[in-house]
Motif scaffolding. Structure first.
Motif, PDB file in Angstrom:
ATOM      1  N   GLY A 181       0.860  -1.185   0.000  1.00 23.38           N
ATOM      2  CA  GLY A 181       0.000   0.000   0.000  1.00 23.38           C
ATOM      3  C   GLY A 181       0.881   1.213   0.000  1.00 23.38           C
ATOM      4  O   GLY A 181       2.100   1.108  -0.035  1.00 23.38           O
ATOM      5  N   ARG A 182       0.254   2.365   0.017  1.00 24.69           N
ATOM      6  CA  ARG A 182       1.045   3.585   0.110  1.00 24.69           C
ATOM      7  C   ARG A 182       1.326   3.867   1.573  1.00 24.69           C
ATOM      8  O   ARG A 182       0.507   3.576   2.435  1.00 24.69           O
ATOM      9  CB  ARG A 182       0.289   4.755  -0.521  1.00 24.69           C
ATOM     10  N   GLU A 183       2.493   4.399   1.821  1.00 27.55           N
ATOM     11  CA  GLU A 183       2.843   4.725   3.200  1.00 27.55           C
ATOM     12  C   GLU A 183       3.025   6.229   3.334  1.00 27.55           C
ATOM     13  O   GLU A 183       3.431   6.894   2.391  1.00 27.55           O
ATOM     14  CB  GLU A 183       4.168   4.042   3.587  1.00 27.55           C
ATOM     15  N   ARG A 184       2.743   6.709   4.525  1.00 32.75           N
ATOM     16  CA  ARG A 184       2.925   8.125   4.802  1.00 32.75           C
ATOM     17  C   ARG A 184       4.376   8.520   4.534  1.00 32.75           C
ATOM     18  O   ARG A 184       5.303   7.820   4.909  1.00 32.75           O
ATOM     19  CB  ARG A 184       2.601   8.371   6.281  1.00 32.75           C
ATOM     20  N   CYS A 185       4.547   9.625   3.887  1.00 22.60           N
ATOM     21  CA  CYS A 185       5.899  10.124   3.610  1.00 22.60           C
ATOM     22  C   CYS A 185       6.496  10.668   4.910  1.00 22.60           C
ATOM     23  O   CYS A 185       5.899  11.513   5.578  1.00 22.60           O
ATOM     24  CB  CYS A 185       5.820  11.228   2.553  1.00 22.60           C
ATOM     25  N   CYS A 232       7.069  18.805  -1.135  1.00 25.91           N
ATOM     26  CA  CYS A 232       8.002  17.814  -0.583  1.00 25.91           C
ATOM     27  C   CYS A 232       8.733  17.103  -1.716  1.00 25.91           C
ATOM     28  O   CYS A 232       8.108  16.581  -2.635  1.00 25.91           O
ATOM     29  CB  CYS A 232       7.227  16.804   0.254  1.00 25.91           C
ATOM     30  N   PRO A 233      10.062  17.103  -1.673  1.00 23.86           N
ATOM     31  CA  PRO A 233      10.817  16.498  -2.784  1.00 23.86           C
ATOM     32  C   PRO A 233      10.726  14.968  -2.799  1.00 23.86           C
ATOM     33  O   PRO A 233      10.973  14.350  -3.825  1.00 23.86           O
ATOM     34  CB  PRO A 233      12.257  16.958  -2.517  1.00 23.86           C
ATOM     35  N   ILE A 234      10.403  14.379  -1.666  1.00 26.36           N
ATOM     36  CA  ILE A 234      10.382  12.908  -1.600  1.00 26.36           C
ATOM     37  C   ILE A 234       9.091  12.354  -2.217  1.00 26.36           C
ATOM     38  O   ILE A 234       9.114  11.471  -3.053  1.00 26.36           O
ATOM     39  CB  ILE A 234      10.521  12.426  -0.131  1.00 26.36           C
ATOM     40  N   CYS A 235       7.942  12.905  -1.803  1.00 25.07           N
ATOM     41  CA  CYS A 235       6.672  12.362  -2.288  1.00 25.07           C
ATOM     42  C   CYS A 235       6.077  13.235  -3.389  1.00 25.07           C
ATOM     43  O   CYS A 235       5.003  12.950  -3.897  1.00 25.07           O
ATOM     44  CB  CYS A 235       5.684  12.234  -1.134  1.00 25.07           C
ATOM     45  N   ARG A 236       6.752  14.311  -3.758  1.00 27.65           N
ATOM     46  CA  ARG A 236       6.290  15.264  -4.784  1.00 27.65           C
ATOM     47  C   ARG A 236       4.891  15.795  -4.478  1.00 27.65           C
ATOM     48  O   ARG A 236       4.038  15.915  -5.349  1.00 27.65           O
ATOM     49  CB  ARG A 236       6.316  14.626  -6.173  1.00 27.65           C
ATOM     50  N   GLY A 237       4.680  16.012  -3.185  1.00 23.75           N
ATOM     51  CA  GLY A 237       3.423  16.669  -2.811  1.00 23.75           C
ATOM     52  C   GLY A 237       2.279  15.726  -2.530  1.00 23.75           C
ATOM     53  O   GLY A 237       1.216  16.155  -2.113  1.00 23.75           O
ATOM     54  N   GLU A 238       2.491  14.436  -2.738  1.00 19.92           N
ATOM     55  CA  GLU A 238       1.369  13.526  -2.541  1.00 19.92           C
ATOM     56  C   GLU A 238       1.172  13.123  -1.085  1.00 19.92           C
ATOM     57  O   GLU A 238       0.105  12.623  -0.718  1.00 19.92           O
ATOM     58  CB  GLU A 238       1.544  12.277  -3.413  1.00 19.92           C
ATOM     59  N   GLY A 239       2.203  13.286  -0.279  1.00 21.33           N
ATOM     60  CA  GLY A 239       2.052  12.967   1.149  1.00 21.33           C
ATOM     61  C   GLY A 239       2.262  11.506   1.463  1.00 21.33           C
ATOM     62  O   GLY A 239       2.419  11.130   2.617  1.00 21.33           O
ATOM     63  N   THR A 240       2.224  10.678   0.428  1.00 19.46           N
ATOM     64  CA  THR A 240       2.464   9.252   0.646  1.00 19.46           C
ATOM     65  C   THR A 240       3.476   8.767  -0.379  1.00 19.46           C
ATOM     66  O   THR A 240       3.644   9.377  -1.439  1.00 19.46           O
ATOM     67  CB  THR A 240       1.174   8.425   0.483  1.00 19.46           C
ATOM     68  N   ILE A 241       4.138   7.688  -0.044  1.00 14.42           N
ATOM     69  CA  ILE A 241       5.095   7.112  -0.988  1.00 14.42           C
ATOM     70  C   ILE A 241       4.819   5.622  -1.123  1.00 14.42           C
ATOM     71  O   ILE A 241       4.127   5.021  -0.302  1.00 14.42           O
ATOM     72  CB  ILE A 241       6.561   7.338  -0.545  1.00 14.42           C
ATOM     73  N   VAL A 242       5.367   5.069  -2.177  1.00 16.13           N
ATOM     74  CA  VAL A 242       5.199   3.644  -2.459  1.00 16.13           C
ATOM     75  C   VAL A 242       6.509   2.941  -2.149  1.00 16.13           C
ATOM     76  O   VAL A 242       7.550   3.327  -2.655  1.00 16.13           O
ATOM     77  CB  VAL A 242       4.830   3.474  -3.959  1.00 16.13           C
ATOM     78  N   ARG A 243       6.435   1.924  -1.301  1.00 12.66           N
ATOM     79  CA  ARG A 243       7.668   1.174  -0.995  1.00 12.66           C
ATOM     80  C   ARG A 243       7.903   0.091  -2.043  1.00 12.66           C
ATOM     81  O   ARG A 243       9.013  -0.145  -2.469  1.00 12.66           O
ATOM     82  CB  ARG A 243       7.545   0.509   0.380  1.00 12.66           C
ATOM     83  N   LYS A 244       6.770  -0.581  -2.409  1.00  9.70           N
ATOM     84  CA  LYS A 244       6.893  -1.689  -3.358  1.00  9.70           C
ATOM     85  C   LYS A 244       6.031  -1.327  -4.567  1.00  9.70           C
ATOM     86  O   LYS A 244       4.815  -1.433  -4.524  1.00  9.70           O
ATOM     87  CB  LYS A 244       6.367  -2.967  -2.689  1.00  9.70           C
ATOM     88  N   PRO A 245       6.653  -0.835  -5.640  1.00 12.78           N
ATOM     89  CA  PRO A 245       5.840  -0.315  -6.750  1.00 12.78           C
ATOM     90  C   PRO A 245       5.089  -1.416  -7.498  1.00 12.78           C
ATOM     91  O   PRO A 245       5.587  -2.537  -7.622  1.00 12.78           O
ATOM     92  CB  PRO A 245       6.874   0.332  -7.676  1.00 12.78           C
ATOM     93  N   CYS A 246       3.915  -1.060  -7.951  1.00  8.78           N
ATOM     94  CA  CYS A 246       3.127  -1.940  -8.811  1.00  8.78           C
ATOM     95  C   CYS A 246       3.879  -2.087 -10.129  1.00  8.78           C
ATOM     96  O   CYS A 246       4.386  -1.110 -10.675  1.00  8.78           O
ATOM     97  CB  CYS A 246       1.772  -1.281  -9.030  1.00  8.78           C
ATOM     98  N   GLU A 247       3.959  -3.308 -10.638  1.00  6.31           N
ATOM     99  CA  GLU A 247       4.794  -3.530 -11.818  1.00  6.31           C
ATOM    100  C   GLU A 247       4.238  -2.919 -13.114  1.00  6.31           C
ATOM    101  O   GLU A 247       4.963  -2.213 -13.804  1.00  6.31           O
ATOM    102  CB  GLU A 247       5.071  -5.016 -12.013  1.00  6.31           C
TER     103      GLU A 247
END
Ligand SMILES: [Zn+2]
Ligand SMILES: [Zn+2]
Length: 370
Positions: free
Chosen positions: A160-164, A186-201
């Motif tokens: 799932g997406r995780e909080r940045c 935010c440079p890490i999540c580009r403003g989305e607030g969440t990040i993906v640890r394991k990307p969907c292929e």
């Protein structure tokens, strides 16, 4: 510094309040304490910040858990910033809440705006006959749509997406620059607030995949050359579930050499010989439904028009049809037979018209001029 008040007390809710209760309580306070309504009231601003801080912590299950166990030091000790330097900061953190709370009032800067999908443009070519009847055309579209595998989250199935961590989920980070606090995406999540640890292929974590598809576009009768149709929601999908963009279809109507178009009216030129204009005749004129007959009255002058009502194009806004206007022009022959020349000279002689004598010029007249 005064003692920090208990967050639940600040919001006026019980310790078992659920998310919607918290939101309701915060909205109520925010509405009351909102700086637009208390422009120079320092106390209201402080209470607004206090309520916002309380809501920031309690609305986040992770921070709330830490707060419940460790008090005010809980969220702070684990690296979550809490508290707000200024009011603008609050708006950027809770932009979505203020959006539906104060949406009608407008005027909020900042806020985490959901990105809208990109708009697309395509072109459709039409003939005048298609404009006349209206037509359904298929356009080929290459666009990004929401990935079906991850439903647009970008995270592999089962993850799932995780909080940045960088921005604590706000999508914005604050930098101090001299006396100023500068807020940036935010440079890490580009403003989305969440990040993906394991990307969907299939979508490589973007949540979007490219699709090629055919789309039927219904083009109403009577459209103008250069007009644009907007098909909302037919553009590109937005990352993170934002609104899909629009598809703009620009219409190009091919020129028809037989007609000049003026809105719903069509103009055409019909040639007459001198005898036809003088004596009257039935001649053919082009129309969109094939040739039509025109009754030319005796004594018709060059430049006169004959209007065929309702033989033009349908009007776009529904009612009625334009006209076909035939502009009559007189064609003077550049070549003719000996018999024609003799008849013409006899006609001129009978009317007393002075014309060039035949001996020098008749050869010239018979030659075809460019
Ligand atoms: Zn995906
Ligand atoms: Zn971030």
């Amino acid at each position: 510094m005064s003692e920090k008040r208990d967050y639940y007390e600040v919001l006026g809710v019980g310790r078992d309040a659920d998310a919607s209760e918290l939101k309701r309580a915060y909205r109520k306070l925010a509405l009351e304490l909102h700086p637009d309504r208390n422009s120079s009231d320092k106390e209201a601003e402080e209470r607004f910040k206090e309520a916002s801080e309380a809501y920031q912590v309690l609305s986040d299950p992770e921070k709330r858990g830490l707060y419940d166990r460790f008090g005010h030091e809980g969220p702070r000790g684990s690296g979550f910033g809490s508290g707000f330097a200024n009011v603008g900061d609050i708006f950027s953190a809770f932009g979505d809440i203020f959006g539906d709370l104060f949406g009608g009032l407008g005027g909020f800067g900042g806020g985490r705006a959901q990105a809208r999908g990109a708009d697309l443009e395509t072109r459709v070519d039409l003939t005048l006959a298609e404009v006349s009847s209206g037509v359904s055309k298929e356009v080929k579209l290459r666009r990004r749509i929401t990935c079906k595998d991850c439903g647009g989250s970008g995270a592999a199935v089962g993850s799932g997406r995780e909080r940045c961590q960088q921005c604590g989920g706000h999508g914005q980070v604050m930098h101090r620059q001299g006396f100023l606090m500068i807020q940036t995406v935010c440079p890490i999540c580009r403003g989305e607030g969440t990040i993906v640890r394991k990307p969907c292929e299939p979508c490589q974590g973007s949540g979007l995949v490219t699709s090629e598809e055919g789309l039927r576009v219904n083009i109403p009768a009577g459209v103008e050359d250069g007009a644009t149709l907007r098909l909302s929601g037919r553009g590109e999908a937005a990352p993170g579930g934002g609104q899909t963009g629009h598809l703009y279809v620009s219409l190009h109507v091919a020129a028809d050499p037989r007609f000049d178009r003026d809105g719903a009216d069509l103009h055409t030129v019909v040639s007459l010989s001198f005898p036809q204009a003088a004596l009257g005749a039935t001649v053919k004129a082009p129309s969109l439904d094939g040739e039509v007959e025109l009754n030319v009255a005796p004594g018709t002058q060059p430049g006169e028009t004959i209007v065929l009502r309702g033989k033009g194009l349908p009007r776009l806004q529904g009612r009625g049809t334009g006209d076909l206007i035939a502009h009559l022009r007189l064609v003077v022959p550049k070549t003719f037979s000996i018999e024609q020349e003799a008849a013409l000279r006899a006609y001129a002689g009978a009317g007393g018209d002075q014309v060039e004598p035949p001996n020098e010029r008749s050869g010239f007249w018979r030659k075809k001029r460019k």
